[in-house]
Every structure is written in structure tokens, then in C-alpha cells.
Enzyme design. Structure first.
Site, PDB file in Angstrom:
ATOM      1  N   ASP A  68      38.099 -15.953   8.148  1.00 12.73           N
ATOM      2  CA  ASP A  68      39.553 -16.119   8.230  1.00 12.73           C
ATOM      3  C   ASP A  68      40.049 -14.854   8.925  1.00 12.73           C
ATOM      4  O   ASP A  68      40.346 -13.850   8.289  1.00 12.73           O
ATOM      5  CB  ASP A  68      40.134 -16.268   6.826  1.00 12.73           C
ATOM      6  CG  ASP A  68      41.632 -16.492   6.838  1.00 12.73           C
ATOM      7  OD1 ASP A  68      42.175 -16.813   7.903  1.00 12.73           O
ATOM      8  OD2 ASP A  68      42.258 -16.328   5.776  1.00 12.73           O
ATOM      9  N   CYS A 120      45.730 -18.062  10.948  1.00 16.04           N
ATOM     10  CA  CYS A 120      47.079 -18.586  10.703  1.00 16.04           C
ATOM     11  C   CYS A 120      47.939 -18.324  11.934  1.00 16.04           C
ATOM     12  O   CYS A 120      49.118 -17.984  11.834  1.00 16.04           O
ATOM     13  CB  CYS A 120      47.691 -18.000   9.440  1.00 16.04           C
ATOM     14  SG  CYS A 120      47.784 -16.197   9.387  1.00 16.04           S
ATOM     15  N   ALA A 127      40.326 -10.587   1.562  1.00 10.49           N
ATOM     16  CA  ALA A 127      41.594 -10.442   0.836  1.00 10.49           C
ATOM     17  C   ALA A 127      42.691 -11.295   1.501  1.00 10.49           C
ATOM     18  O   ALA A 127      42.644 -11.514   2.713  1.00 10.49           O
ATOM     19  CB  ALA A 127      42.009  -8.980   0.800  1.00 10.49           C
ATOM     20  N   GLY A 129      42.423 -15.836  -1.974  1.00 12.05           N
ATOM     21  CA  GLY A 129      42.721 -17.201  -2.405  1.00 12.05           C
ATOM     22  C   GLY A 129      41.680 -18.212  -1.977  1.00 12.05           C
ATOM     23  O   GLY A 129      41.324 -19.116  -2.750  1.00 12.05           O
ATOM     24  N   LYS A 130      41.153 -18.066  -0.780  1.00 18.54           N
ATOM     25  CA  LYS A 130      40.170 -19.046  -0.288  1.00 18.54           C
ATOM     26  C   LYS A 130      38.838 -18.878  -1.014  1.00 18.54           C
ATOM     27  O   LYS A 130      38.180 -19.862  -1.373  1.00 18.54           O
ATOM     28  CB  LYS A 130      40.017 -18.901   1.225  1.00 18.54           C
ATOM     29  CG  LYS A 130      41.317 -19.152   1.978  1.00 18.54           C
ATOM     30  CD  LYS A 130      41.173 -18.887   3.452  1.00 18.54           C
ATOM     31  CE  LYS A 130      42.510 -19.013   4.172  1.00 18.54           C
ATOM     32  NZ  LYS A 130      43.458 -17.918   3.806  1.00 18.54           N
ATOM     33  N   GLU A 159      35.736  -7.068   2.404  1.00 21.27           N
ATOM     34  CA  GLU A 159      37.112  -6.723   2.770  1.00 21.27           C
ATOM     35  C   GLU A 159      37.159  -5.239   3.113  1.00 21.27           C
ATOM     36  O   GLU A 159      36.686  -4.406   2.338  1.00 21.27           O
ATOM     37  CB  GLU A 159      38.067  -7.039   1.609  1.00 21.27           C
ATOM     38  CG  GLU A 159      39.463  -6.495   1.754  1.00 21.27           C
ATOM     39  CD  GLU A 159      40.158  -6.944   3.032  1.00 21.27           C
ATOM     40  OE1 GLU A 159      40.784  -6.086   3.692  1.00 21.27           O
ATOM     41  OE2 GLU A 159      40.082  -8.151   3.371  1.00 21.27           O
TER      42      GLU A 159
END
Length: 439
Positions: free
Chosen positions: A323, A376, A255, A258-259, A276
Site C-alpha cells: 500500500d 489511494c 501503518a 487497518g489492512k 513500517e
């Protein structure tokens, strides 16, 4: 919730409610805006609420120091919304530079709307004083926790100040054109016809940059799935994975999706499993897939990615995207409230979780397969140091080079350990990538 008609006071009252929740009750800006904005009918009002909230949260200590200097004694805790409204008023005067008369009048009316009629005079007097005297400049980065500023200095040396400065600047709006619905060039023409200028970045196959952000309602066929909002650095994940057609891919910690959606838009034969841990976020991910015409594509599972027996069928994946949960220090320009919520103790917990995820998910990868570790974050403990430690304890893992699109190559002890983009580089967020190959 019923819709709210356009009123100068209404968006200011809503901004005060959001700021009260974020500054004084520890709530998430993103979550608060998701609830607060939809009832506003006029997209200009929604844009004003966002602009006020971001302006305050990018310099909260500056505005709070100004307010404290204007008051003979602090406002009591029960008046937190009035305090938030005053900060919103200061932000309208500087840095937003809205017409002072209208901004002050509407903010005073918002005090009445919030049930603080008896303090409307105080709000008016303080905003008029700020208009006359101006606000002190102060340290624009004072709201960064001292431990985090020290960590940035240790990690990036002379570049730390540039990181702080870039994190304080409003970012451009990046769009990802849905390759299933049309080409990037065609969509750029549609934007131009709608009076919206977009810039092409040749390094990004599906991206358009809007230097003047727009409400999604203004984007042609947004609801029909023609386009999504996704930062440039996040879009590069699909390129870093470099998948072959029809690959079997795991997106762990998937979640908001987008990726995963980007990968599916590029390859209709992709075999996706998305995991997720948060069931509510997974439901929102399904909704996003439906908008993009991806409903029913792949398996979306609510599970702890480290607990393999609860979700993995034992069939190896050609590629894994991790991620990872992180400090989010690379996206402060988009989520300034990160600095309010992050604690020094979080870093040890996050790096331990990242290591557990790497070790667990490596077992699901087929020999010769690729795991892309991404964050990130701009902190080395979560990025190159994490990758170096994983390589040291994992005999069948090797790192593969990436090109200059993915930022600067970083190393630990002279050994390659991934690529780092700092905030603002290439117009994108701060982001880290490490592509790992299984022998």
C-alpha cells in the site's frame, strides 16, 4: 491535558486553533485533531469541531475571499488565529447552517477565550455582515492547485469535474466488523438497538455503511475491538489479495495498520510480517492491534522496506501487500488538507519511491506468489503507468484480472495495468489495485 467542559465557545476556539495550525503553519489536519479532540468531554462538541474544520478546508479560498472583501485592510500575521476563527464563523453560517444567533455569540466569546478580547467587536461585526449579506459562491474547487487540476484533466478528461465534485462531498462512515468478535449481521442489529442505522453492501463481507457518521464512542463495544472505522475501498484490499489460509504475508508500509488487522481478523493462522519506517506510527499500530485482540499476532518491524538486509530473514512470502506512499488524491474528501500540502514536485519523488519499493519487495516474493500494489491516488503516473513500467522491466511478473468490485479496468498501450475506483464510486474513496503474479 485536562478535559474541557462543554461550552459553546470552547469547540469554536479549538476549531480556530486547528485551522490556524493547518492553514497557516502547514500542519496535518489529522494530527491536529488527534490532539485537539480528546480533551472535549461532550461528543457533540468533538463533532462540531470536526464539522467546522472540514467545512472550512473544503472551501478555504471561498471563505478567505469573503473575509478579504469585508476588511478594509488585511489582518496582520500575528492575528492568524482571529482570521481562522472568522473562517470558522463563516462556515457555521454557510454551509453548516447553524442557528445564526448562537453561532455568532459563541464565536465572539471564543475570540475572548483565545486572548483576543480587543477584537471581539470586529468578529461580531464581520459575522453579522456575513449573516446579512451572505457569502459569495465562488469556484468550489478553487483551492485545488492548478497543476493538479490540469493533471486530473489530462488523466480523466470529461470525468475530471465529477472527480472534483465527489471530492468536495462529505463521505459516509464505513465500519469494518471484527470477524473474530462476531458477524456483520449481529453487529448491525446492535447498532439498530443503539438507534444507529447501518447499510449492508453485499460486495463487502465485513462492512457496514453509516450515512450519518457517528462518534466512535457511540459505537457498541468499539473500545472492546468489535469494530473499526475503515473505508470501503481500503477494505477491498483483503479481497484483492485472495489469500489462502495460513499464508505467509508481508505488509510493507503497514501503518496505520487497518489492512493488516483486517487480514488477521479473517485468518487466525495468517503469518504476518508488517514493516513500517516510522517507529511512532508502528507504536500506534500496536495499540490498535491490542484493541482488536490481535496483540502478539505477527512481527511488527520498524524498518525501511527497501533495505532488505535490515529486516528480511530471506524466507520468501506467499503474498506481499504494498500500500504505497502516494499523493493521497483519492481521499481529499476525507483529508482536504492534502490540497494544501501537495506540491507538483512531490509527484516525481513519490513515483520514484514507488518504483524502488516494487523492485525491492518483488525479491521477497515466492515463485507463484502475489504482490498487490495499491494506492489511494487517482493519478495515472502513480497507478497504471507505474504498474506498466514495472511489468516492462520485470520478466517474471504478470498482472491478474480483478472483478468489477475494484473499479474500472485500466490499461497502458492496450495492456491491462490494474483497476481504478474514483472518489465516491460505490460510496468509497478513490483507490487503485493491481494484483501481480510471480512466475
Amino acid at each position: 491535558m485536562s478535559a474541557v467542559a462543554s461550552s459553546g465557545a470552547a469547540p469554536r476556539a479549538i476549531a480556530a486553533n486547528v485551522l490556524d495550525a493547518v492553514l497557516y503553519r502547514g500542519r496535518s489536519l489529522k494530527a491536529e485533531l488527534a490532539v485537539a479532540l480528546p480533551p472535549l468531554l461532550d461528543p457533540r462538541d468533538r463533532a462540531l469541531v470536526e464539522a467546522i474544520c472540514f467545512a472550512v478546508l473544503r472551501q478555504p479560498q471561498r471563505f478567505q475571499a469573503a473575509l478579504d472583501s469585508f476588511l478594509a485592510r488585511p489582518l496582520p500575521k500575528r492575528d492568524a488565529k482571529v482570521r481562522a476563527l472568522l473562517l470558522a464563523g463563516f462556515a457555521q453560517l454557510d454551509p453548516l447552517g447553524l442557528p445564526a444567533h448562537a453561532a455568532v455569540a459563541a464565536t465572539v466569546e471564543a475570540a475572548r477565550m483565545l486572548g483576543h478580547e480587543h477584537q471581539a467587536g470586529l468578529v461580531n461585526a464581520l459575522l453579522r455582515r456575513a449573516q446579512r449579506e451572505g457569502l459569495p459562491a465562488g469556484d468550489p474547487h478553487a483551492h485545488w492547485p492548478q497543476w493538479l487540476r490540469a493533471q486530473l484533466q489530462a488523466d480523466w478528461g470529461d470525468e475530471a469535474e465529477a472527480v472534483l465534485a465527489a471530492s468536495a462531498i462529505a463521505p459516509p462512515m464505513w465500519l469494518r466488523v471484527n470477524a473474530r468478535r462476531g458477524s456483520r449481521d449481529d453487529y448491525r442489529i446492535r447498532l439498530q438497538e443503539a438507534g444507529i442505522e447501518a447499510v449492508v453492501d453485499p460486495a463487502l463481507a465485513n462492512a457496514l455503511r453509516l450515512d450519518t457518521p457517528q462518534p466512535v464512542a457511540a459505537l457498541p463495544d468499539f473500545e472492546a475491538g468489535a469494530v473499526s472505522v475503515q473505508d470501503a475501498s481500503a477494505q477491498l484490499v483483503a479481497d484483492a489479495l485472495a489469500l489462502k489460509g495460513g499464508a505467509r504475508v508481508l505488509d510493507a508500509c503497514a501503518a496505520p495498520g487497518g489492512k493488516a488487522a483486517h487480514l488477521l481478523e479473517r485468518d487466525p493462522e495468517l503469518q504476518l510480517v508488517a514493516v513500517e519506517i516510522d517507529a511512532a506510527r508502528l507504536r500506534r499500530m500496536r495499540t490498535g492491534f491490542a484493541r482488536l485482540g490481535l496483540a502478539g499476532r505477527g512481527r511488527l518491524l520498524a524498518a525501511d522496506a527497501t533495505a532488505l538486509p535490515t529486516w528480511w530473514d530471506g524466507v520468501p512470502f506467499d503474498a506481499v501487500l504494498l500500500d504505497a506512499p502516494c499523493s493521497a488524491t483519492g481521499i481529499v474528501r476525507r483529508q482536504p488538507d492534502v490540497l494544501l500540502h501537495r506540491r507538483e514536485s512531490d509527484l516525481a519523488a513519490l513515483t520514484a519511491l514507488q518504483a524502488r519499493l516494487l523492485d525491492a519487495l518483488w525479491a521477497t516474493l515466492a515463485p507463484g506468489g502475489t504482490l498487490l500494489y495499491a494506492t489511494c491516488s487517482i493519478l495515472k503516473a502513480e497507478n497504471d503507468a507505474q504498474v506498466a513500467a514495472f511489468l516492462a522491466r520485470t520478466a517474471d511478473a504478470a498482472i491478474e484480472p480483478l472483478d468489477a468490485r475494484f473499479g474500472r479496468a485500466v490499461s497502458v498501450g492496450g495492456q491491462p495495468a490494474g483497476h481504478q475506483r474514483l472518489p465516491g464510486e460505490g460510496g468509497g474513496d478513490g483507490f487503485f489495485y493491481a494484483r501481480l503474479r510471480k512466475a
